[in-house]
Write an enzyme that holds these catalytic residues in place. Sequence first.
Site, short mmCIF file in Angstrom:
data_model
loop_
_atom_site.label_atom_id
_atom_site.label_comp_id
_atom_site.label_asym_id
_atom_site.label_seq_id
_atom_site.Cartn_x
_atom_site.Cartn_y
_atom_site.Cartn_z
N PRO A 8 13.81 0.97 22.42
CA PRO A 8 14.88 1.67 23.13
C PRO A 8 14.43 3.10 23.43
O PRO A 8 14.18 3.87 22.51
CB PRO A 8 16.06 1.64 22.15
N ASP B 50 10.80 6.41 20.98
CA ASP B 50 11.40 5.15 20.54
C ASP B 50 12.56 5.51 19.62
O ASP B 50 12.36 6.01 18.51
CB ASP B 50 10.32 4.34 19.79
N HIS B 51 13.76 5.25 20.09
CA HIS B 51 14.95 5.71 19.36
C HIS B 51 15.16 4.96 18.05
O HIS B 51 15.98 5.36 17.22
CB HIS B 51 16.19 5.57 20.26
N ARG B 52 14.42 3.88 17.84
CA ARG B 52 14.51 3.20 16.53
C ARG B 52 13.90 4.08 15.44
O ARG B 52 14.25 3.95 14.28
CB ARG B 52 13.77 1.86 16.56
N ILE C 195 12.79 7.70 16.15
CA ILE C 195 13.01 9.14 16.35
C ILE C 195 14.46 9.39 16.76
O ILE C 195 14.96 8.75 17.69
CB ILE C 195 12.09 9.66 17.49
#
Length: 445
Positions: free
Chosen positions: A234, A417-419, A421
Amino acid sequence: MAAEEPVSGETVIRVPDIGDFEDVEVVEILVGPGDQVEVEDALVSIESEKATMEIPSPVAGLIHEVRVALGDSVSEGDALMVVLAEAASASVQDPEPAPPVAPSPEPAASVSEPLVEPLAEKVAKSTPAPAAPEPKIPSPEGVHAGPGVRRRARELGVNLAEAQGTGPLGRILQDDVTDHVRATMQGGGAGQGRGVPPVPAVDFSRFGPVREEPLAKIRRVSAQNLSRSWLNAPHVTQHDEADLTQLEGFRRECKEEAARQGLKLSPLHFVLKAVARVLLEFPDFRSSLAPGGEALIVKDYFHLGVAVDTDNGLVVPVIRDVDSKGIFELARELSDLAERARARRLGPGDMQGACFTISSLGGIGGTAFTPIVNVPEVAILGLSKLRVQPHWSGGTDPGADAVFESRAVLPLSLSYDHRVIDGAAAARFTTRLAVIMGQPAHLLL
Ligand code: CAO
């Protein structure tokens, strides 16, 4: 007593007490004629507005007839199946049938009435018993899985027809879905089996003349890598800018010396150095998600990928140990890698081992963009074209006794990568990068 009488012959299985629900839709038929079922094997799934439930078989035996179709509405007491029950099946010892499984959100009401009804002997005699069935192997059309598993598969975008069922009769269990996702994450194809609807083929020649030109191999490979990154991670992009006025002055001062060494210094070479420094302070940005997604693998090396535009497509060679190299050395190495990339002379080793990537469009133009993370890395920094712009020396106070100064500003676009960061961490990262590049003496500290 019914419990002591052997039940054999055909048995009609009906919808049990399902609480207050009526006219509930049949969303799945889990068995078909000829299937062998055990007590508690799920027969159909029904779905109300509030819950999905499996109706389990109260008897062991052979499915003889299915009396419902997908989409039918059923209520308590409606016939679902006819089963050729085995004599002395488990249901005989236990006359109290199992309630339907309703994982959420409301537990199913307990069953208050018998679910099985022996059929008239006449009917049983007139119907020849089917041959002993082979164990059921799930087909893509008739995947064998409970509603909880299906719901989770839907949430994760897993195509259950591609998952390996390890339960009874090849039934797909929660763990099978987890294993399937893990296997896909560790090396599955881009977009395959992820519930991504294919783009429909269009005959463009209906609208005007067309030509088909084959894609270079590099483009085909990078298309696959980019899709895989985009679909797995994401993405969010944090936009920021760094004041490079001082650094640009220094770059100009170094120009002659660089030329003597046969080099041209670009802002990118300074950014490489500054990024390595910030990565030292922000270890998550040089990490990757461990297989399974339950840990981070933090890399204590500072090898940086640099996207290079070539006639055949994008390639990303890697400069090793950027933290321990000087600006001239970085300039020489990048120029060599870019030259070899364009001459298609890079080896696989030249493109491996990065912990973070930089993509610079600064030599071309643009004000900002959203680069795609080079997964399994977790972040990529995009650079756009430096511009000179006025800067109010009074900060955010428009009434301050201050002046407009001209500053050289470099736009930064950090995709992550929002998973792994968080937005706040990304903002801290670019802020710190801007500070270091704004006052390059920080690099000496
Ligand atoms: N702002 C303004 N000018 C810039 C700049 C910036 N951010 N970055 C570079 N420049 C200048 C350079 O100083 C150079 O100027 P001179 O010709 O006057 O010396 C000129 O632009 C051309 O630079 P360059 O692009 O050739 O060199 P570089 O070291 O900055 O970049 C490389 C090297 C390989 C990264 C670059 O050539 C390239 O291929 N960029 C494209 C990468 C790409 O396609 N990314 C998109 C991928 S999708 O995420």
